[in-house]
Design an enzyme around this catalytic site. Structure first.
Site, short mmCIF file in Angstrom:
data_model
loop_
_atom_site.label_atom_id
_atom_site.label_comp_id
_atom_site.label_asym_id
_atom_site.label_seq_id
_atom_site.Cartn_x
_atom_site.Cartn_y
_atom_site.Cartn_z
N ASP A 1 0.85 -1.18 0.00
CA ASP A 1 0.00 0.00 0.00
C ASP A 1 0.89 1.24 0.00
O ASP A 1 1.67 1.46 0.92
CB ASP A 1 -0.88 -0.04 1.25
CG ASP A 1 -1.80 1.14 1.30
OD1 ASP A 1 -2.35 1.48 0.25
OD2 ASP A 1 -1.94 1.74 2.37
N THR B 1 -3.26 5.24 -3.88
CA THR B 1 -2.21 5.99 -3.20
C THR B 1 -0.88 5.86 -3.92
O THR B 1 -0.06 6.76 -3.88
CB THR B 1 -2.06 5.51 -1.76
OG1 THR B 1 -1.97 4.11 -1.77
CG2 THR B 1 -3.23 5.94 -0.94
N THR B 2 -0.66 4.70 -4.56
CA THR B 2 0.58 4.55 -5.31
C THR B 2 0.48 5.30 -6.63
O THR B 2 1.39 6.03 -7.02
CB THR B 2 0.86 3.07 -5.59
OG1 THR B 2 0.65 2.33 -4.40
CG2 THR B 2 2.26 2.86 -6.07
N ASP C 1 -8.86 -0.58 1.95
CA ASP C 1 -8.82 0.11 0.66
C ASP C 1 -10.08 -0.20 -0.14
O ASP C 1 -10.75 0.68 -0.66
CB ASP C 1 -7.60 -0.34 -0.16
CG ASP C 1 -6.36 0.41 0.26
OD1 ASP C 1 -6.43 1.11 1.28
OD2 ASP C 1 -5.33 0.30 -0.43
#
Lengths: 535, 527
Positions: free
Chosen positions: B61, B94-95, B387
């Site tokens: 994550d 998020t990446t 997530d």
């Protein structure tokens, strides 16, 4: 000279331990000071104008601030030099007084120092230079008055105000949605402004930010937001026509300030004390209920029991609300802050049309909105943005825009931006210089040159040829006798600032020139710097 | 005349090109760091904390990785911040957001080297971002009206989100779990109502969704282990010694007998309190605070199940689930709302005993029990599930859906390329660069999967030249595939947030031309 002789020829020391102090005197001192001032100005020079760049500032704790607001940069810069500190002060006073133009004032001061250095080299006495600057600044300020325009706006026609705020915002990172933010700022200022007295209390505008969403989601709330939630998770999340009791006393048993002890030595005393305590809680809640409050806002905490009683009696409550917010709520809702339960009366309750709790994002972030207040004059600007630095920078930008709008309400004169005012002043000062006999003439001419440096920096930052552009604009101003030509930073195609709708407040500009001149005068008058050596 | 030093001793200043270089280098380093975790075949990272115990986290994550890094570079901090915000706002991507911002900066670096002013690049990026967003808006699918289709959309999104995580082996199972849990929320985004309990042991496949509520507590001794038609009073009150709260009160006695008397009175008081509680007609009492042995005994005598020390979240959730109110005073039994549930029983998961409330009144809340081989697996599974839950709950609110697998990036890149061709001036270079940065994302996905990215992306680009194409990268078969058929979808809200905040961050870093670092605060050496 640290050593003097008395009438008998015995030496005595005036400055103690002189070898441990560094000391600069005369022309050396002035030059050192000037170069320090210039160094500060050079840092800010690239931040000027709509194409100005930002700076990253890393605080001692490693936090990062990204900004192009002059005052903020200087404040966080960790400056050590005394003269540099003066420049920091200069920018700060512009910030307090006007709120905008904090970069411009430092650039101006830097240019004045640069010119002064040349004059000093020619052997002109610093005081004469200072006096010349003083005269020149007076001419410039008068000229500004001359070329300024009154402009009209009413509560219904806010367009001119919005335009001015947009000029301010266009140099910030938020210029993507400057229109939106400018409208918000103007509406906020107008809603708290007292148009008859021409006064604006900016304290009534609260600027709040929360990360997330996008800049376009920034909104103006006619009311107050509080970063708190209801004290009990099961209290209603929305209250209409709320009557608000604003308390600064805790929902807890009283703690008398005098020292005392209650001794329990018999079972009866124990029992009565217990009943007393229960009654106390009951009374507190009952009193709030009796006066007809439908929402309790308290500066302190609640005891669990009190919390449940409140919940039980259907009286929503908010605890641990900060003093400033409490005051704002009191102003907005027209309520009175009540320090004791005994003093609660129905008249002291505040009123709000709608109180609601709103949650954000995926985490448990909640805020309380108090809207449609009795006194709608307190407003909140609620900023959303991609990251923390963005929010902080937006807050600063909004502050600038608010100040500009306030200044316009105080004094509705404007001058045109884009360096046009400076160029026009420069021409006027240059022309006036010839009338002065004496050495001051040189200083006045130098002042005119220094005025040119602001448009020059503007042109430079916009990627134009500075000298070429400036001379073209200057000749155009003189030829057509029109002070509205400036630097075309945004590549619009015209350099008539009237068509571009770029303007600034008159007092802002005047203040810039006056403040810059004052500081430069102060620096020039220094001829001896004595500082203790570092170790 | 040397220029006077204007900063304090350790403060440093970097200007112009050097400053820009420093921020580019920092931002790109961060991007390269998280780049390999992108996509279904992305790899995980081990993070070892420097704190006590050197705790180890294994994760893929982006936000978690970046949060745990100690970074000194200011530009890198900006990227970490956007990833954190992405996590808070939409929970996933998020990446991607960091990678996109990094790629934008990488392209910008080239442009700056080619003597294009940063401000020009910024205005080009802005136009491109606007155009890309419009391109997405035109292609979104909104199945709000059709509940059946919407549910399958949710399933696809859940599967896509989970496929890049540790749960990918069992993504079908977990996607079902997540969708069921979110559907129970009925449109609210309050993920608090979904409780995740982690119990090591068993395999990930043994994880299950429980419709009721599970409290990680034991039932007191001698109290019933099973209650049907339970009436529950949820409370937050002191059940140890009930203190006198009036300030300054203290007990002062002069003989032993008095002590006994007072003690007796205290006990009497507690007994009264317990009686009052029992008078509510309940058979289960859950308290947030401690319950001492004495009252516990009283409860046991009355056949009431007493549960002590439930944490605050547990209490709130339990109150929400059973529909009761959290009580702290017990004088008016008739007006306190009491929660109900059909059955309370003690159940065993692995070796632990838990209390299970089933048949609760409000169907909103539910519990997901995660099983797995080790704590690390469970932690990562929880993050992945979180997530998925975030994305799903956001999608329920904003029902617009896009295809996945690099499809949105290619669509955007195509539109942005069109725009670049139409735009006169230097800006068009920046716009072109934006489209290159967008294409970098499918390229990285392919690279991470060990595929020939150059070939695949070229094929993809050719495929996208046709109108209404659904082509994306099919990592499993290693070729270009139809994303609609493969059922790979993403939420529009996530993609939009990625696009906007990445552009915003890139813009912010590009605008910088000077970095001023203050002297680090001197820490006291405790040695």
């Amino acid at each position: 000279m640290a050593l003097a002789f008395d009438e008998y020829g015995r030496p005595f020391i005036i400055l103690k331990e002189q070898d441990q102090k560094t000391r600069l005197r005369g022309i050396e001192a002035q030059k050192a000071n000037i170069s320090a001032g210039k160094a500060v100005a050079r840092i800010l020079r690239t931040s000027l104008g709509p194409k100005g760049m930002d700076k990253i500032l890393q605080s001692p704790d490693g936090d990062v601030t990204i900004t192009n607001d002059g005052a903020t940069i200087l404040e966080q810069m960790d400056v050590d030099n005394q003269i540099a500190k003066l420049m920091v002060e200069l920018s700060r006073s512009q910030d307090y007084e006007i709120g905008d133009g904090t970069t411009g004032v430092v650039v101006m001061a830097g240019a004045l120092l640069e010119q002064a250095e040349r004059l000093l080299e020619r052997g002109i006495h610093p005081i004469r230079v200072a006096e010349g600057y003083e005269m020149a600044s007076r001419i410039a300020v008068e000229h500004l008055e001359h070329i300024s325009k009154k402009f009209d706006f009413e509560a219904t026609n806010i367009e001119p105000l919005v335009q001015t705020c947009m000029t301010t915002l266009s140099s910030k990172i938020v210029n993507r949605c400057k229109r939106h933010l400018a409208e918000i700022s103007v509406k906020a200022v107008l809603s708290v402004a007292d148009l008859d007295r021409k006064d604006v209390n900016l304290d009534m505008i609260k600027v709040e930010g929360k990360v997330g969403g996008k800049l376009e989601d920034t909104e103006l709330i006619y009311g107050i937001t509080v970063d708190k939630d209801m004290s009990h998770p099961q209290m209603p999340k929305q209250i209409e026509d709320a009557k608000i009791a604003i308390l600064t006393c805790p929902f807890e048993p009283p703690k008398p300030k005098t020292k005392h002890k209650v001794d329990i030595d018999t079972v009866e005393k124990f029992q009565t004390l217990r009943l007393q305590e229960q009654k106390y809680f009951d009374d507190m809640v009952q009193k709030c209920k009796d006066v007809g409050a439908t929402l309790v806002i308290c500066q302190w905490g609640f005891d669990d029991e009190a919390n449940h009683l409140l919940m039980h009696r259907n009286l929503p409550a908010v605890r641990w609300v900060g003093g400033v917010e409490l005051e704002l709520i009191a102003i907005a809702t027209g309520g009175r802050i009540v320090p004791r339960f005994q003093e609660l009366t129905p008249e002291k309750l505040g009123r709000a049309g709608l109180v609601r709790e709103k949650s954000f994002g995926t985490t448990k972030d909640k805020m309380l909105y108090i809207e449609h207040c009795a006194n709608s004059r307190a407003v909140t600007i609620f900023i959303r943005g991609g990251n923390k630095m963005m929010i902080e920078e937006t807050k600063r930008s909004i502050h600038d825009a608010l100040c500009v709008a306030r200044n316009l309400i105080r004094n509705n004169s404007i001058v045109y931006g884009g360096g046009s005012a400076e160029i026009s002043c420069s021409i006027a000062v240059e022309a006036a210089a010839d009338k002065y006999p004496g050495v001051e003439q040189y200083a006045i001419r130098a002042f005119a040159d220094a005025l040119d440096s602001v448009p020059m920096a503007l042109a430079e930052n916009s990627g134009l040829q500075p000298i070429e552009t400036l001379s073209a604009v200057k000749s155009q101003q003189i030829k057509e006798n029109n002070p509205h030509y400036g630097i075309d930073c945004n590549d619009v195609g015209t350099n008539d600032m009237r068509q571009q709708d770029v303007f600034e407040t008159l007092i802002g500009k005047q203040q810039q020139i006056l403040l810059a001149t004052q500081v430069v005068k102060m620096i020039l008058k220094i001829d001896d710097v004595i500082s203790p050596s570092d170790y | 005349m040397a220029i006077e030093k204007i900063f304090k001793d350790d403060a440093s200043e970097e200007k112009g090109e050097r400053a820009r270089m420093a921020s580019f280098v920092g931002a790109i380093a961060i991007t390269d760091l998280v780049k390999t975790t992108l996509g279904p075949k992305g790899m995980d990272k081990i993070l070892q904390s420097t704190g006590r115990g050197h705790g180890v986290t294994v994760t893929n994550d982006g936000a978690t990785i970046l949060k745990s890094l100690h970074i000194d570079n200011p530009a890198a901090k900006v990227l970490i911040d956007i990833s954190k915000v992405q996590d808070d706002e939409v929970g996933d991507g998020t990446t991607s957001v960091v990678v996109l911002a990094g790629e934008l900066l990488r392209e910008a670096e080239k442009l700056v080297a080619a003597k294009i002013h940063p401000m020009t690049i910024i205005s080009g990026y802005r136009m491109a971002a606007e155009c890309a967003r419009n391109a997405l808006l035109q292609r979104v699918v909104d199945n709000k009206e059709n509940a059946e289709k919407f549910k399958s959309d949710l399933m696809k999104i859940a599967r896509t989100t989970l496929s890049s995580k540790i749960l990918s082996q069992d993504k079908e199972h977990f996607a079902q779990l997540a969708v069921d849990a979110v559907m129970r929320l009925k449109g609210s985004t309050n993920l608090e109502a979904i409780q995740i309990i982690k119990k090591p042991g068993g395999s990930l496949m043994d994880s299950f969704l429980d419709e009721g509520f599970i409290l990680d507590k034991k039932i007191g001794l001698g109290q019933p282990k099973r209650i049907e038609n339970a009436k529950i009073l949820v409370a937050n009150t002191a059940m140890d010694t009930d203190k006198v709260k009036i300030y300054g009160a203290r007990v002062r006695v002069d003989s032993m007998s008095k002590v006994a008397e007072i003690e007796g009175a205290e006990k009497e008081k507690m007994r009264e309190k317990v009686q009052k509680i029992i008078a509510h007609g309940i058979n289960c009492f859950v308290n947030r605070q401690l319950i001492y042995n004495f009252p516990e005994e009283l409860f046991a005598d009355a056949g009431v199940l007493a549960i002590e020390h439930a944490d605050f979240d547990g209490i709130e959730r339990l109150a929400l689930v059973t529909g009761g109110e959290i009580a702290s005073t017990f004088d008016n039994p008739e007006s306190v709302k009491i929660g109900h549930c059909k059955l309370i029983e003690e159940i065993m998961i692995g070796e632990d005993k838990l209390i299970h409330f089933s048949g609760v009144e409000m169907g909103q809340a539910c519990t997901i029990v995660l099983r797995g081989a080790s704590h690390h697996v469970l932690d990562e599974a929880e993050r992945s599930l979180h997530d998925a839950l975030c994305v799903l709950s956001q999608t329920v609110n904003d029902t617009r859906v896009l295809l996945g697998g690099g499809w949105p990036e290619m669509v955007m890149a195509k539109e942005v390329d069109e725009l670049a061709r139409k735009t006169p001036g230097k800006k068009s270079h920046a716009i072109e660069a934006f489209s290159r940065a967008l294409v970098a994302i499918p390229t990285i996905i392919a690279d991470n999967a060990g595929l020939d990215s150059a070939d695949l992306v070229a094929q993809l680009r050719a495929a996208h030249h046709k109108e209404g194409c659904n082509a994306g990268i099919d990592v499993i078969s290693g070729s270009v595939g139809d994303m609609a058929e493969l059922g790979i979808s993403e939420s529009f809200k996530v993609k939009q947030a990625v696009l906007l905040s990445a552009t915003e961050a890139a813009e912010m870093i590009l605008r910088v031309d000077e970095i001023i670092t203050c002297a680090p605060r001197q820490r006291e050496d405790r040695m």
